[in-house]
Design a protein around this motif. Structure first.
Motif, short mmCIF file in Angstrom:
data_model
loop_
_atom_site.label_atom_id
_atom_site.label_comp_id
_atom_site.label_asym_id
_atom_site.label_seq_id
_atom_site.Cartn_x
_atom_site.Cartn_y
_atom_site.Cartn_z
N ARG A 4 11.03 69.97 -19.03
CA ARG A 4 10.87 71.40 -19.25
C ARG A 4 9.57 71.86 -18.59
O ARG A 4 9.50 72.93 -18.02
CB ARG A 4 10.83 71.69 -20.76
CG ARG A 4 10.66 73.16 -21.04
CD ARG A 4 10.82 73.45 -22.53
NE ARG A 4 10.58 74.84 -22.77
CZ ARG A 4 9.38 75.36 -23.06
NH1 ARG A 4 8.33 74.59 -23.15
NH2 ARG A 4 9.23 76.65 -23.27
N HIS A 5 8.56 71.02 -18.66
CA HIS A 5 7.26 71.31 -18.07
C HIS A 5 7.16 70.59 -16.72
O HIS A 5 6.47 69.60 -16.58
CB HIS A 5 6.14 70.90 -19.03
CG HIS A 5 6.07 71.77 -20.24
ND1 HIS A 5 5.22 72.85 -20.31
CD2 HIS A 5 6.76 71.75 -21.39
CE1 HIS A 5 5.39 73.44 -21.48
NE2 HIS A 5 6.33 72.80 -22.16
N PRO A 7 6.61 70.58 -12.37
CA PRO A 7 5.70 71.23 -11.42
C PRO A 7 6.43 72.26 -10.56
O PRO A 7 7.53 72.02 -10.09
CB PRO A 7 5.19 70.06 -10.57
CG PRO A 7 6.27 69.04 -10.63
CD PRO A 7 6.90 69.19 -11.99
N LEU A 8 5.78 73.39 -10.37
CA LEU A 8 6.25 74.40 -9.43
C LEU A 8 5.52 74.14 -8.12
O LEU A 8 4.32 74.37 -8.00
CB LEU A 8 5.94 75.81 -9.95
CG LEU A 8 6.29 76.97 -9.01
CD1 LEU A 8 7.80 77.02 -8.77
CD2 LEU A 8 5.79 78.27 -9.60
N LYS A 9 6.27 73.59 -7.18
CA LYS A 9 5.68 73.22 -5.89
C LYS A 9 5.80 74.39 -4.92
O LYS A 9 6.77 75.12 -4.99
CB LYS A 9 6.39 71.99 -5.33
CG LYS A 9 6.28 70.78 -6.23
CD LYS A 9 7.11 69.65 -5.69
CE LYS A 9 7.11 68.47 -6.64
NZ LYS A 9 7.95 67.38 -6.16
N TRP A 12 1.77 73.65 -7.70
CA TRP A 12 1.45 72.61 -8.67
C TRP A 12 0.92 73.18 -9.98
O TRP A 12 -0.08 72.75 -10.52
CB TRP A 12 0.53 71.54 -8.05
CG TRP A 12 1.30 70.75 -7.06
CD1 TRP A 12 1.45 71.05 -5.72
CD2 TRP A 12 2.12 69.62 -7.29
NE1 TRP A 12 2.29 70.15 -5.13
CE2 TRP A 12 2.72 69.25 -6.06
CE3 TRP A 12 2.40 68.86 -8.41
CZ2 TRP A 12 3.56 68.18 -5.95
CZ3 TRP A 12 3.25 67.77 -8.29
CH2 TRP A 12 3.82 67.45 -7.06
N CYS A 14 2.61 74.43 -13.88
CA CYS A 14 3.74 74.13 -14.75
C CYS A 14 4.71 75.31 -14.76
O CYS A 14 4.30 76.46 -14.91
CB CYS A 14 3.23 73.84 -16.15
SG CYS A 14 4.54 73.55 -17.34
N THR A 15 5.99 75.02 -14.63
CA THR A 15 7.01 76.07 -14.65
C THR A 15 7.15 76.74 -16.00
O THR A 15 7.62 77.86 -16.09
CB THR A 15 8.39 75.50 -14.24
OG1 THR A 15 8.73 74.43 -15.11
CG2 THR A 15 8.38 75.03 -12.79
N ALA A 16 6.72 76.06 -17.07
CA ALA A 16 6.88 76.61 -18.41
C ALA A 16 5.68 77.44 -18.87
O ALA A 16 5.85 78.47 -19.50
CB ALA A 16 7.14 75.49 -19.42
N ASP A 17 4.47 76.98 -18.54
CA ASP A 17 3.29 77.67 -19.07
C ASP A 17 2.28 78.09 -18.00
O ASP A 17 1.24 78.66 -18.33
CB ASP A 17 2.61 76.83 -20.15
CG ASP A 17 2.24 75.44 -19.66
OD1 ASP A 17 1.93 75.26 -18.47
OD2 ASP A 17 2.26 74.51 -20.48
N LEU A 18 2.57 77.81 -16.75
CA LEU A 18 1.73 78.19 -15.60
C LEU A 18 0.33 77.58 -15.61
O LEU A 18 -0.55 78.05 -14.91
CB LEU A 18 1.66 79.70 -15.44
CG LEU A 18 3.01 80.38 -15.17
CD1 LEU A 18 2.83 81.88 -15.04
CD2 LEU A 18 3.69 79.81 -13.95
N TRP A 21 -0.39 71.57 -13.35
CA TRP A 21 0.50 70.48 -13.69
C TRP A 21 -0.16 69.16 -13.31
O TRP A 21 -0.76 69.08 -12.24
CB TRP A 21 1.83 70.63 -12.94
CG TRP A 21 2.86 69.69 -13.47
CD1 TRP A 21 3.75 69.94 -14.46
CD2 TRP A 21 3.10 68.35 -13.06
NE1 TRP A 21 4.53 68.83 -14.69
CE2 TRP A 21 4.13 67.84 -13.84
CE3 TRP A 21 2.52 67.51 -12.12
CZ2 TRP A 21 4.61 66.55 -13.71
CZ3 TRP A 21 2.98 66.22 -11.98
CH2 TRP A 21 4.03 65.75 -12.77
#
Length: 83
Positions: A4-5, A7-9, A12, A14-18, A21
Motif C-alpha cells: 500500500r505504501h 514508492p512513486l517513481k 521516491w 510514498c504513494t499513500a502518504d507522500l 519512501w
C-alpha cells in the motif's frame, strides 16, 4: 504481496502518504513481506537505493547526499531483528 505504501517513481515518495519512501508504514510492510527472507530485504533495498539515487540525480540539480540515502534506505534495518 502488493504494498500500500509503495514508492512513486521517479520522485521516491510514498504513494499513500507522500512522505519520503520508504516511510515508516512502508518499512513495516517490507519487514512483513520479507519475514522469511530478511537477508534479501537488505539486498533489494540496496538496489532500490541505487535506482532512487539515479532518479533523483536526474531530477534535481543537486544529487542526493549518499549518507542520507544510506540512512533512508538501509540504516533502519539495524533495528530490525534477523536481517
Amino acid at each position: 504481496m502488493t504494498q500500500r505504501h509503495a514508492p512513486l517513481k521517479p520522485l521516491w515518495v510514498c504513494t499513500a502518504d507522500l512522505l519520503n519512501w520508504p516511510c515508516e508504514n512502508a518499512k513495516a510492510e517490507l519487514v512483513a513481506d520479507y519475514e522469511h527472507d530478511r537477508r534479501h530485504l537488505a539486498v533489494d533495498l540496496a538496489a532500490l537505493m541505487r535506482q532512487a539515487t539515479d532518479d533523483l540525480t536526474r531530477l534535481y540539480s543537486e544529487p542526493p547526499d549518499p549518507a542520507e540515502m544510506h540512512i533512508r534506505f538501509l540504516g533502519w534495518l539495524r533495528s530490525v531483528r534477523n536481517v
